[in-house]
Scaffold this active site. Structure first.
Site, PDB file in Angstrom:
ATOM      1  N   ASP A  31     -16.111  56.397 -28.200  1.00 46.41           N
ATOM      2  CA  ASP A  31     -16.297  55.358 -27.189  1.00 46.41           C
ATOM      3  C   ASP A  31     -17.790  55.229 -26.927  1.00 46.41           C
ATOM      4  O   ASP A  31     -18.534  56.234 -26.963  1.00 46.41           O
ATOM      5  CB  ASP A  31     -15.563  55.694 -25.890  1.00 46.41           C
ATOM      6  CG  ASP A  31     -15.631  54.555 -24.889  1.00 46.41           C
ATOM      7  OD1 ASP A  31     -14.824  53.612 -25.018  1.00 46.41           O
ATOM      8  OD2 ASP A  31     -16.508  54.590 -24.001  1.00 46.41           O
ATOM      9  N   GLU A  33     -20.988  53.307 -24.499  1.00 46.55           N
ATOM     10  CA  GLU A  33     -21.468  52.503 -23.373  1.00 46.55           C
ATOM     11  C   GLU A  33     -22.707  51.773 -23.867  1.00 46.55           C
ATOM     12  O   GLU A  33     -23.528  52.351 -24.600  1.00 46.55           O
ATOM     13  CB  GLU A  33     -21.782  53.367 -22.163  1.00 46.55           C
ATOM     14  CG  GLU A  33     -20.606  54.186 -21.656  1.00 46.55           C
ATOM     15  CD  GLU A  33     -19.402  53.341 -21.285  1.00 46.55           C
ATOM     16  OE1 GLU A  33     -19.591  52.166 -20.885  1.00 46.55           O
ATOM     17  OE2 GLU A  33     -18.262  53.839 -21.396  1.00 46.55           O
ATOM     18  N   HIS A 172     -15.446  54.460 -17.482  1.00 45.77           N
ATOM     19  CA  HIS A 172     -16.560  53.729 -18.088  1.00 45.77           C
ATOM     20  C   HIS A 172     -17.723  54.657 -18.418  1.00 45.77           C
ATOM     21  O   HIS A 172     -18.882  54.224 -18.443  1.00 45.77           O
ATOM     22  CB  HIS A 172     -17.038  52.590 -17.184  1.00 45.77           C
ATOM     23  CG  HIS A 172     -16.072  51.442 -17.117  1.00 45.77           C
ATOM     24  ND1 HIS A 172     -15.788  50.636 -18.190  1.00 45.77           N
ATOM     25  CD2 HIS A 172     -15.311  50.990 -16.077  1.00 45.77           C
ATOM     26  CE1 HIS A 172     -14.909  49.720 -17.843  1.00 45.77           C
ATOM     27  NE2 HIS A 172     -14.592  49.913 -16.554  1.00 45.77           N
ATOM     28  N   ASP A 177     -13.818  58.222 -21.413  1.00 45.98           N
ATOM     29  CA  ASP A 177     -12.989  57.181 -22.029  1.00 45.98           C
ATOM     30  C   ASP A 177     -12.463  57.640 -23.390  1.00 45.98           C
ATOM     31  O   ASP A 177     -11.334  57.304 -23.772  1.00 45.98           O
ATOM     32  CB  ASP A 177     -13.797  55.896 -22.193  1.00 45.98           C
ATOM     33  CG  ASP A 177     -14.044  55.199 -20.861  1.00 45.98           C
ATOM     34  OD1 ASP A 177     -13.643  55.755 -19.824  1.00 45.98           O
ATOM     35  OD2 ASP A 177     -14.649  54.104 -20.858  1.00 45.98           O
TER      36      ASP A 177
END
Length: 593
Positions: A31, A33, A172, A177
């Site tokens: 994952d 960001e 988030h 995540d």
């Protein structure tokens, strides 16, 4: 003493049957960001990944990444990552090698995989790092396939995590995540068992777009055997819908019910199919020949190739006092000289135009008589015809011109082709490049047709030959060919001599009724046999008659054909939109005095 027990026999099953069990696959759930939604103008701020196999966590990877610019405030509010937090973090070029090493050899998993993998690929490209070829699974797509609207209103990670009782809630932040996605992945895996999906290959196929109706018809392939052969899809009224061939019938037929088959007409065909018939064959050549014959016989609506062999075009030199060239669909023995077949009218017209550039053959369609002179046409005034219609050219003199074409078709194309190539060079030297290219491409069509015809005729004239090819497992694949037609096929396993089964093959071979010059099979079938004969490793076991190429043949023009092929640059070499009328052609070659 009792006899020793027989050693156990092991059977090597195919990858298609076993695949890679999901319990043995290493997954890296990743994952990211980022500073925005597009890798073109945004960058990664955090990477989190979890490596799992067989339900066990093998390791975790997490790091902040300096994006190289300020993080927008609304992103900081969403993720909690601020510019000050990443100020001392490494840049993406330093992080990627460590992440790729962590994920090496694993299947990448992400929720909405195009987003995360798109950023990673863009980062690799920007850092000059090669992106590894790795399989991927998108849990968002997988959830849409396995869950109904009654179970979850949507397939967002925040919705799926509590549905599957994930131990980590999405926040988030990359690692949280990724951990939540691991639990979602395992929850989805529990839904795969009742569907019979137990391998990685089936999983990746399930995550692609596939018509549910097609998936439900997968049972039609249950009884299809392995090995080479022909398969035939039949419709509601037992009508043949589609005929195909494969070296592994089971694998090929099963692929029609997976996402690997995306052709719209095949999707329509599978929706209509009610049964699949298979014809196991000895080897790939027999399968290809049977496919060709079945398509020609049944003309299935969903086959596009080889449905109408009778529509092939031929260039014929007519049988009359002053013969001419015409494009016909039928080859009749003793009805003139035939060159072909050609795939379409444009190719046939290009070959005719090339011949007319070299030889002053008449182009009028009327039947001429040497005893009844008529007036000359404009071609005679242009020097493009010897005007036999006026009596200016006798039957014998005209026959000498026509004999050049006949000789080119049967054995020696040099008097026909060499002046054309000289003309191409002359036009290029005068910087008339467009005219040179037009003539060059027409000559290429002509030479290819001459080469094909001579090679096929040499094979079609052989009363009988037996061919053998190694099967790759110590045995041999055998073919008996008579007058260019495959009449028998078989195999000899390892440890068995070819001669031990050859007698049976010859005794059971198809008997051909006509051998008086009438073609015994289609040109396409003879070409299949010729390609098999010319493959490296093919052995000539037995021969009745003579198998030889005509001399001098088209060998002298191999270099020319290679140059034309190299200069095509992916375009149709015959795509000349100009008319083949007299004025559009380059000037005709002057006949030698």
């Amino acid at each position: 003493m009792p006899p020793a027990p027989a050693p156990p026999r092991y059977h090597q099953v195919s990858i298609e049957e076993v695949g890679t069990p999901l319990s043995q696959v290493t997954f890296v759930v990743v994952d990211l960001e980022t500073t925005g939604g597009s890798p073109k103008d945004c960058a990664i701020t955090e990477i989190g990944a979890v490596k799992v196999r067989g339900g066990q966590v093998l390791g975790e990877f997490q790091t902040l990444v300096d994006p190289g610019h300020e993080i927008p405030p609304y992103i900081s509010v969403l993720t909690g990552i601020t510019s000050s937090m990443v100020a001392a973090a490494p840049r993406i070029g330093s992080v990627l090698p460590a992440f790729l090493e962590f994920a090496r050899g694993a299947v990448l998993v992400a929720h909405n995989a195009p987003f995360d993998l798109g950023f990673l690929k863009a980062a690799c490209a920007g850092s000059g790092i090669a992106w590894p070829a790795a399989a991927s699974v998108d849990t968002a797509v997988l959830a849409r396939r396995l869950l109904s609207r009654d179970e979850v209103p949507n397939c967002k990670l925040g919705t799926l995590a509590p549905f599957f009782s994930a131990t980590t809630s999405p926040t988030h932040r990359a690692l949280d995540d990724a951990r939540a996605t691991v639990d979602v992945l395992h929850g989805l895996f529990e839904r795969l068992g009742p569907l019979g999906v137990t391998t990685l290959e089936e999983l990746t196929g399930l995550t692609r777009q596939i018509d549910p109706e097609r998936r439900r018809k997968r049972h039609l392939a249950d009884d299809v055997p392995h090995g080479p052969g022909v398969y035939l899809f039949r419709g509601p009224r037992e009508e043949p819908l589609y005929v195909g061939t494969s070296t592994d019938l089971r694998s090929r037929v099963r692929s029609y019910f997976s996402s690997s088959e995306q052709r719209s007409r095949i999707t329509e065909m599978v929706a209509l199919a009610q049964r699949i018939d298979t014809i196991p064959c000895a080897h790939a050549l027999e399968a290809a020949v049977r496919e060709l014959r079945l398509i020609a016989e049944h003309k299935p609506r969903y086959n596009r190739r080889s449905r109408f062999p009778e529509r092939a075009l031929w260039v014929r030199l007519t049988e009359e006092p002053f013969p001419r060239l015409s494009v016909v669909r039928r080859v009749r023995p003793d009805a003139g000289v035939f060159l072909g077949p050609f795939p379409d009218r444009r190719a046939a017209d290009a070959a005719v135009a090339a011949v007319h550039e070299s030889l002053p053959l008449r182009q009028c369609t009327a039947r001429l008589s040497p005893r009844t002179p008529t007036s000359a046409c404009v071609l005679a005034g242009m020097g493009r015809c010897g005007a036999p219609c006026t009596g200016a050219q006798s039957v014998v003199e005209y026959a000498d011109v026509a004999a050049v074409f006949a000789a080119a078709v049967t054995h020696d194309p040099r008097p026909l082709v060499a002046p054309l190539l000289a003309r191409v060079e002359h036009l290029a030297a005068e910087e008339r490049y467009e005219d040179a290219a037009v003539l060059r491409d027409r000559v290429a069509v002509l030479v290819r047709a001459l080469r094909r015809r001579q090679r096929l005729e040499s094979l079609a004239a052989v009363p009988e030959l037996v061919l053998a090819r190694p099967d790759g497992d110590g045995g041999w694949e055998l073919s008996v060919v008579r007058f260019g037609r495959l009449v028998s096929a078989g195999c000899t396993p390892r440890g068995t001599t070819v001669r031990s089964v050859l007698g049976t093959l010859l005794a059971t071979a198809e008997m051909l009724p006509n051998t008086d010059g009438t073609p015994t099979t289609s040109v396409d079938e003879t070409e299949l046999v010729l390609r098999w004969l010319e493959k490296p490793g093919t052995r000539l076991v037995q021969l009745t008659g003579t198998l030889a190429s005509p001399a001098p043949g088209t060998g002298a023009f191999s270099g020319f054909l290679s140059q034309v092929e190299a200069g095509r640059t992916g375009q149709d070499p015959f795509a000349d939109s100009r008319s083949l009328g007299t004025r559009a052609r380059p000037e005709r070659i002057a006949s030698p005095a």
